[in-house]
Scaffold this active site. Sequence first.
Site, PDB file in Angstrom:
ATOM      1  N   ARG A  83      19.654  43.193 -13.645  1.00  0.00           N
ATOM      2  CA  ARG A  83      18.229  43.183 -13.989  1.00  0.00           C
ATOM      3  C   ARG A  83      17.379  43.546 -12.756  1.00  0.00           C
ATOM      4  O   ARG A  83      16.360  44.212 -12.864  1.00  0.00           O
ATOM      5  CB  ARG A  83      17.892  41.769 -14.506  1.00  0.00           C
ATOM      6  CG  ARG A  83      16.545  41.624 -15.096  1.00  0.00           C
ATOM      7  CD  ARG A  83      16.476  42.147 -16.511  1.00  0.00           C
ATOM      8  NE  ARG A  83      15.111  42.012 -16.981  1.00  0.00           N
ATOM      9  CZ  ARG A  83      14.752  42.018 -18.247  1.00  0.00           C
ATOM     10  NH1 ARG A  83      15.644  42.184 -19.187  1.00  0.00           N
ATOM     11  NH2 ARG A  83      13.495  41.894 -18.581  1.00  0.00           N
ATOM     12  N   ILE A 110      10.002  41.608 -19.420  1.00  0.00           N
ATOM     13  CA  ILE A 110       9.425  40.848 -18.307  1.00  0.00           C
ATOM     14  C   ILE A 110       9.829  41.567 -17.026  1.00  0.00           C
ATOM     15  O   ILE A 110      11.028  41.770 -16.779  1.00  0.00           O
ATOM     16  CB  ILE A 110       9.994  39.407 -18.280  1.00  0.00           C
ATOM     17  CG1 ILE A 110       9.794  38.704 -19.628  1.00  0.00           C
ATOM     18  CG2 ILE A 110       9.381  38.621 -17.121  1.00  0.00           C
ATOM     19  CD1 ILE A 110       8.377  38.394 -19.979  1.00  0.00           C
ATOM     20  N   ASN A 125      -1.788  43.259 -18.931  1.00  0.00           N
ATOM     21  CA  ASN A 125      -1.035  43.155 -20.175  1.00  0.00           C
ATOM     22  C   ASN A 125      -1.976  42.783 -21.313  1.00  0.00           C
ATOM     23  O   ASN A 125      -2.997  42.144 -21.100  1.00  0.00           O
ATOM     24  CB  ASN A 125       0.036  42.060 -20.035  1.00  0.00           C
ATOM     25  CG  ASN A 125       0.869  41.912 -21.298  1.00  0.00           C
ATOM     26  OD1 ASN A 125       1.337  42.896 -21.867  1.00  0.00           O
ATOM     27  ND2 ASN A 125       1.049  40.680 -21.764  1.00  0.00           N
ATOM     28  N   HIS A 127      -1.823  40.767 -25.021  1.00  0.00           N
ATOM     29  CA  HIS A 127      -0.975  39.839 -25.774  1.00  0.00           C
ATOM     30  C   HIS A 127      -1.667  39.497 -27.101  1.00  0.00           C
ATOM     31  O   HIS A 127      -2.866  39.183 -27.107  1.00  0.00           O
ATOM     32  CB  HIS A 127      -0.752  38.571 -24.939  1.00  0.00           C
ATOM     33  CG  HIS A 127       0.087  37.563 -25.643  1.00  0.00           C
ATOM     34  ND1 HIS A 127       1.455  37.713 -25.791  1.00  0.00           N
ATOM     35  CD2 HIS A 127      -0.233  36.406 -26.278  1.00  0.00           C
ATOM     36  CE1 HIS A 127       1.933  36.676 -26.468  1.00  0.00           C
ATOM     37  NE2 HIS A 127       0.934  35.881 -26.780  1.00  0.00           N
ATOM     38  N   ASP A 159       1.370  37.773 -13.964  1.00  0.00           N
ATOM     39  CA  ASP A 159       1.942  37.094 -12.795  1.00  0.00           C
ATOM     40  C   ASP A 159       3.425  36.840 -13.080  1.00  0.00           C
ATOM     41  O   ASP A 159       3.993  37.456 -13.979  1.00  0.00           O
ATOM     42  CB  ASP A 159       1.147  35.825 -12.440  1.00  0.00           C
ATOM     43  CG  ASP A 159       1.261  34.748 -13.497  1.00  0.00           C
ATOM     44  OD1 ASP A 159       2.053  34.914 -14.463  1.00  0.00           O
ATOM     45  OD2 ASP A 159       0.564  33.726 -13.373  1.00  0.00           O
ATOM     46  N   GLY A 161       4.938  34.400 -14.452  1.00  0.00           N
ATOM     47  CA  GLY A 161       5.280  33.638 -15.648  1.00  0.00           C
ATOM     48  C   GLY A 161       5.237  34.533 -16.882  1.00  0.00           C
ATOM     49  O   GLY A 161       4.989  35.732 -16.781  1.00  0.00           O
ATOM     50  N   ASP A 163       3.205  35.570 -19.776  1.00  0.00           N
ATOM     51  CA  ASP A 163       1.842  35.575 -20.318  1.00  0.00           C
ATOM     52  C   ASP A 163       0.967  34.469 -19.713  1.00  0.00           C
ATOM     53  O   ASP A 163       0.139  33.865 -20.400  1.00  0.00           O
ATOM     54  CB  ASP A 163       1.872  35.447 -21.859  1.00  0.00           C
ATOM     55  CG  ASP A 163       2.628  36.595 -22.511  1.00  0.00           C
ATOM     56  OD1 ASP A 163       2.531  37.722 -22.017  1.00  0.00           O
ATOM     57  OD2 ASP A 163       3.327  36.354 -23.521  1.00  0.00           O
TER      58      ASP A 163
HETATM   59  C1  GRF Z   1       0.401  44.666 -29.507  1.00  0.00           C
HETATM   60  O1  GRF Z   1      -0.094  43.765 -30.461  1.00  0.00           O
HETATM   61  C2  GRF Z   1       0.780  43.964 -28.235  1.00  0.00           C
HETATM   62  O2  GRF Z   1      -0.062  42.926 -27.901  1.00  0.00           O
HETATM   63  C3  GRF Z   1       2.136  43.426 -28.617  1.00  0.00           C
HETATM   64  O3  GRF Z   1       2.741  44.489 -29.312  1.00  0.00           O
HETATM   65  C4  GRF Z   1       1.728  45.263 -29.935  1.00  0.00           C
HETATM   66  C5  GRF Z   1       1.891  46.682 -29.475  1.00  0.00           C
HETATM   67  O4  GRF Z   1       1.311  47.566 -30.364  1.00  0.00           O
HETATM   68  N1  GRF Z   1       2.862  42.970 -27.479  1.00  0.00           N
HETATM   69  P1  GRF Z   1       1.298  49.144 -30.086  1.00  0.00           P
HETATM   70  O5  GRF Z   1       2.692  49.554 -29.647  1.00  0.00           O
HETATM   71  O6  GRF Z   1       0.270  49.404 -29.031  1.00  0.00           O
HETATM   72  O7  GRF Z   1       0.926  49.752 -31.411  1.00  0.00           O
END
Ligand code: GRF
Length: 221
Positions: A83, A110, A125, A127, A159, A161, A163
């Site tokens: 990794r 990650i 990122n 989320h 960072d 962790g 999210d």
């Molecule tokens: C988003 O909702 C993102 O937050 C999540 O996966 C989705 C990605 O969507 N981790 P896309 O590939 O941009 O359509």
Amino acid sequence: MAAKPVAPVPGRRPGTGRLVVLVSGSGTNLQALLDTIAEAGADAYGAEVVAVGADREGIEGLARAERAGVPTFVCRVRDHATREEWDAALTEAVAAHEPDLVVSAGFMKIVGKEFLARFGGRFVNTHPALLPSFPGAHGVRDALAYGVRVTGCTVHFVDDGVDTGPIIAQGVVEVRDEDHEDGGAALHERIKEVERRLLVDVVGRLARNGYRIEGRKVVIQ
Ligand code: GRF
């Protein structure tokens, strides 16, 4: 920690940030960035997508980049002995494009120490939940299973962790009773509509204005 996203790189036009976007799937967040920059112009938006990277082949996110004429690269974990070697290879692949900001737009890996040492404080990122609730790969499903009435999306710096990094912006989406019937697919689509607008807005403001990270607080100047 203080950071300016638009680092002076010899030969670069001032004010135009370089974005490397990382994807693992459909790439609709990437498309929103590409469309906005194409419509507004990179100078007005404050940044351009200089490369798109992925951790797998054959995904729509890469196809979107190719259609837009943006260079792509793929860095698969399975092509590396460890990794850590994958992390080092990803770091080099991204660094080769000299980004000011790296955007994880549905990138389902990650990153490791080397990546964060190079890009910490400028790795963003998105989320699909209201952090710090429901981190991890199943934010939509977990929020639904918990029974929340509102959820949404969070754009944050990454960072070490999962999210857990400083939050830049959040958007709220109401949960409907019928969302429990399809396992969260419709809810995730509604979240993504908000998420795309939020990500485009945040990345543009970071690139145009500059920012500081003060502990957990992100101040866009
Ligand atoms: C988003 O909702 C993102 O937050 C999540 O996966 C989705 C990605 O969507 N981790 P896309 O590939 O941009 O359509």
